[in-house]
Scaffold this motif. Structure first.
Motif, PDB file in Angstrom:
ATOM      1  N   THR A  60       6.568 -16.167 -12.273  1.00  0.00           N
ATOM      2  CA  THR A  60       7.142 -15.124 -11.415  1.00  0.00           C
ATOM      3  C   THR A  60       6.469 -15.139 -10.051  1.00  0.00           C
ATOM      4  O   THR A  60       5.241 -15.217  -9.957  1.00  0.00           O
ATOM      5  N   VAL A  61       7.261 -15.051  -8.990  1.00  0.00           N
ATOM      6  CA  VAL A  61       6.741 -14.919  -7.637  1.00  0.00           C
ATOM      7  C   VAL A  61       7.479 -13.763  -6.964  1.00  0.00           C
ATOM      8  O   VAL A  61       8.718 -13.779  -6.868  1.00  0.00           O
ATOM      9  N   LEU A  62       6.723 -12.767  -6.499  1.00  0.00           N
ATOM     10  CA  LEU A  62       7.302 -11.581  -5.884  1.00  0.00           C
ATOM     11  C   LEU A  62       6.870 -11.459  -4.428  1.00  0.00           C
ATOM     12  O   LEU A  62       5.789 -11.909  -4.039  1.00  0.00           O
ATOM     13  N   ASP A  63       7.713 -10.830  -3.627  1.00  0.00           N
ATOM     14  CA  ASP A  63       7.392 -10.497  -2.238  1.00  0.00           C
ATOM     15  C   ASP A  63       7.297  -8.984  -2.155  1.00  0.00           C
ATOM     16  O   ASP A  63       8.144  -8.264  -2.703  1.00  0.00           O
ATOM     17  N   GLY A  64       6.264  -8.495  -1.479  1.00  0.00           N
ATOM     18  CA  GLY A  64       6.109  -7.049  -1.413  1.00  0.00           C
ATOM     19  C   GLY A  64       5.009  -6.628  -0.470  1.00  0.00           C
ATOM     20  O   GLY A  64       4.599  -7.376   0.426  1.00  0.00           O
ATOM     21  N   GLU A  65       4.532  -5.421  -0.678  1.00  0.00           N
ATOM     22  CA  GLU A  65       3.547  -4.802   0.204  1.00  0.00           C
ATOM     23  C   GLU A  65       2.438  -4.194  -0.644  1.00  0.00           C
ATOM     24  O   GLU A  65       2.698  -3.467  -1.614  1.00  0.00           O
ATOM     25  N   ALA A  66       1.189  -4.504  -0.292  1.00  0.00           N
ATOM     26  CA  ALA A  66       0.044  -3.854  -0.921  1.00  0.00           C
ATOM     27  C   ALA A  66      -0.257  -2.584  -0.139  1.00  0.00           C
ATOM     28  O   ALA A  66      -0.445  -2.628   1.079  1.00  0.00           O
ATOM     29  N   VAL A  67      -0.290  -1.447  -0.819  1.00  0.00           N
ATOM     30  CA  VAL A  67      -0.521  -0.173  -0.144  1.00  0.00           C
ATOM     31  C   VAL A  67      -1.631   0.588  -0.853  1.00  0.00           C
ATOM     32  O   VAL A  67      -1.875   0.409  -2.049  1.00  0.00           O
ATOM     33  N   ILE A  68      -2.282   1.463  -0.082  1.00  0.00           N
ATOM     34  CA  ILE A  68      -3.307   2.348  -0.625  1.00  0.00           C
ATOM     35  C   ILE A  68      -2.983   3.751  -0.135  1.00  0.00           C
ATOM     36  O   ILE A  68      -2.669   3.960   1.040  1.00  0.00           O
ATOM     37  N   THR A  69      -3.055   4.718  -1.025  1.00  0.00           N
ATOM     38  CA  THR A  69      -2.743   6.099  -0.661  1.00  0.00           C
ATOM     39  C   THR A  69      -4.008   6.947  -0.595  1.00  0.00           C
ATOM     40  O   THR A  69      -5.008   6.661  -1.256  1.00  0.00           O
ATOM     41  N   THR A  70      -3.930   7.993   0.208  1.00  0.00           N
ATOM     42  CA  THR A  70      -5.031   8.948   0.327  1.00  0.00           C
ATOM     43  C   THR A  70      -4.896   9.995  -0.769  1.00  0.00           C
ATOM     44  O   THR A  70      -3.949   9.985  -1.554  1.00  0.00           O
ATOM     45  N   GLU A  71      -5.850  10.918  -0.814  1.00  0.00           N
ATOM     46  CA  GLU A  71      -5.831  11.940  -1.858  1.00  0.00           C
ATOM     47  C   GLU A  71      -4.595  12.825  -1.778  1.00  0.00           C
ATOM     48  O   GLU A  71      -4.148  13.361  -2.790  1.00  0.00           O
ATOM     49  N   ASP A  72      -4.041  12.987  -0.584  1.00  0.00           N
ATOM     50  CA  ASP A  72      -2.847  13.825  -0.438  1.00  0.00           C
ATOM     51  C   ASP A  72      -1.555  13.039  -0.627  1.00  0.00           C
ATOM     52  O   ASP A  72      -0.464  13.559  -0.390  1.00  0.00           O
ATOM     53  N   GLY A  73      -1.659  11.773  -1.053  1.00  0.00           N
ATOM     54  CA  GLY A  73      -0.477  10.990  -1.342  1.00  0.00           C
ATOM     55  C   GLY A  73       0.091  10.213  -0.177  1.00  0.00           C
ATOM     56  O   GLY A  73       1.110   9.529  -0.329  1.00  0.00           O
ATOM     57  N   ARG A  74      -0.550  10.282   0.974  1.00  0.00           N
ATOM     58  CA  ARG A  74      -0.049   9.562   2.151  1.00  0.00           C
ATOM     59  C   ARG A  74      -0.498   8.110   2.103  1.00  0.00           C
ATOM     60  O   ARG A  74      -1.628   7.805   1.763  1.00  0.00           O
ATOM     61  N   ILE A  75       0.405   7.200   2.462  1.00  0.00           N
ATOM     62  CA  ILE A  75       0.067   5.787   2.541  1.00  0.00           C
ATOM     63  C   ILE A  75      -0.817   5.558   3.764  1.00  0.00           C
ATOM     64  O   ILE A  75      -0.463   5.966   4.873  1.00  0.00           O
ATOM     65  N   SER A  76      -1.959   4.936   3.560  1.00  0.00           N
ATOM     66  CA  SER A  76      -2.932   4.763   4.644  1.00  0.00           C
ATOM     67  C   SER A  76      -3.074   3.289   5.009  1.00  0.00           C
ATOM     68  O   SER A  76      -3.633   2.505   4.238  1.00  0.00           O
ATOM     69  N   PHE A  77      -2.561   2.918   6.179  1.00  0.00           N
ATOM     70  CA  PHE A  77      -2.745   1.549   6.632  1.00  0.00           C
ATOM     71  C   PHE A  77      -4.219   1.261   6.900  1.00  0.00           C
ATOM     72  O   PHE A  77      -4.702   0.160   6.673  1.00  0.00           O
ATOM     73  N   GLU A  78      -4.954   2.274   7.398  1.00  0.00           N
ATOM     74  CA  GLU A  78      -6.373   2.088   7.680  1.00  0.00           C
ATOM     75  C   GLU A  78      -7.140   1.693   6.419  1.00  0.00           C
ATOM     76  O   GLU A  78      -8.022   0.838   6.449  1.00  0.00           O
TER      77      GLU A  78
END
Length: 289
Positions: A70-88
């Motif tokens: 399997t090979v997938l294309d996507g985005e690795a994301v990390i969220t803050t405690e309030d659920g917001r996606i944080s690019f930083e």
């Protein structure tokens, strides 16, 4: 399929396309990533083709639940405690050593938001249209554990729903919408089959030089599409750490059109910069390409 694979890219447009042959996906503010489930394990590839498995070991571990081939294309994301996606937070993880990345993963695990399927155990699916690849992706992910951080990106064929996402979810880390022609295959580069609108559009720019030292660059001199060289705003620590190993300084000094001095570099280093601000010669470097 040979490593590394070239990825499909979206063209910037001022508004969402209309018509029955478009599907609309949320554009998340994370790090583009290809997930390879091989016979031996999992490898993670950045958009540039670099192997970034060491920085995202938690996602590599979760990728073992996928079937080999399997090979997938996507985005690795990390969220803050309030659920917001944080690019930083994603940027800090990408710039970390394996030891620090492991520590950060324990504090704030990553999610992998898949938006396309390049290969299934049965073979290469890139020639198949999006309206076949999308159901294949959803079907593939239904076989994963219930608490998996590998999920499919939200998508809709209703343009009004996509506009609502665009207008209301920016504060949660949804930076825009990617429109995909449902009849299109997966092709590398910008083909017009993928179109994007985003709140702060960006462009790729070549690094001409830097201020500070090569080990600790403070700002970058970048060559913009109109040929002008402009000095960026001060780099974040995470960005400076990631960019520094790629800088090969030349002797002497050079100057931007505004008279700012910088140390020139050799080779080609490409960064993503905020495009809207470049009309005023203020450049913000977003990430390393």
């Amino acid at each position: 399929m040979d490593w590394p694979v070239s990825v499909a890219l979206a063209q910037s447009v001022p508004e969402l396309p209309t018509g029955a042959d478009w599907s609309y996906e949320m554009k998340l503010d994370g790090h583009r990533m290809i997930m390879w489930r091989t016979d031996d394990g999992v490898r993670l590839q950045a958009r540039s083709g670099r192997d970034v498995t060491a920085a995202w070991g938690d996602l590599a571990l979760d990728g073992h639940h996928l079937q080999a081939g399997t090979v997938l294309d996507g985005e690795a994301v990390i969220t803050t405690e309030d659920g917001r996606i944080s690019f930083e937070a994603a940027q800090a993880r990408a710039a970390s050593s394996p030891t620090r990345a492991h520590r950060l993963a324990a504090q704030r695990p990553a999610h992998y938001i898949a938006f396309d399927t390049l290969q299934l155990p049965s073979g290469n699916v890139r020639p198949r249209p999006y309206n076949e690849r999308r159901p294949a992706l959803l079907n593939l992910l239904t076989g994963l554990p219930a608490n998996t951080p590998i999920q499919a990106v939200s998508a809709t064929t209703d343009r009004d729903t996509a506009l609502t996402w665009y207008n209301t979810l920016h504060h949660q880390g949804i930076e825009g919408i990617v429109s995909k022609r449902t009849t299109s295959p997966y092709r590398a580069g910008r083909t017009g089959a993928w179109l994007k609108i985003r709140h702060a559009d960006t462009i790729d720019a070549t690094v001409a030089g830097f201020t500070g030292t090569a080990r600790h660059p403070k700002a970058l001199a970048v060559r913009l599409p109109d040929g002008r060289i402009a000095l960026s705003q001060r780099l974040t620590t995470a960005l400076a750490t990631r960019i520094a190993p790629r800088l090969v300084p030349q002797s002497g000094r050079a100057h931007t059109q505004d008279g700012d001095a910088y140390t020139p570099v050799s080779g080609e280093v490409v960064v993503e910069v905020v495009a809207g601000a470049t009309r005023h010669a203020v450049v913000t470097v977003v990430r390393l390409r």
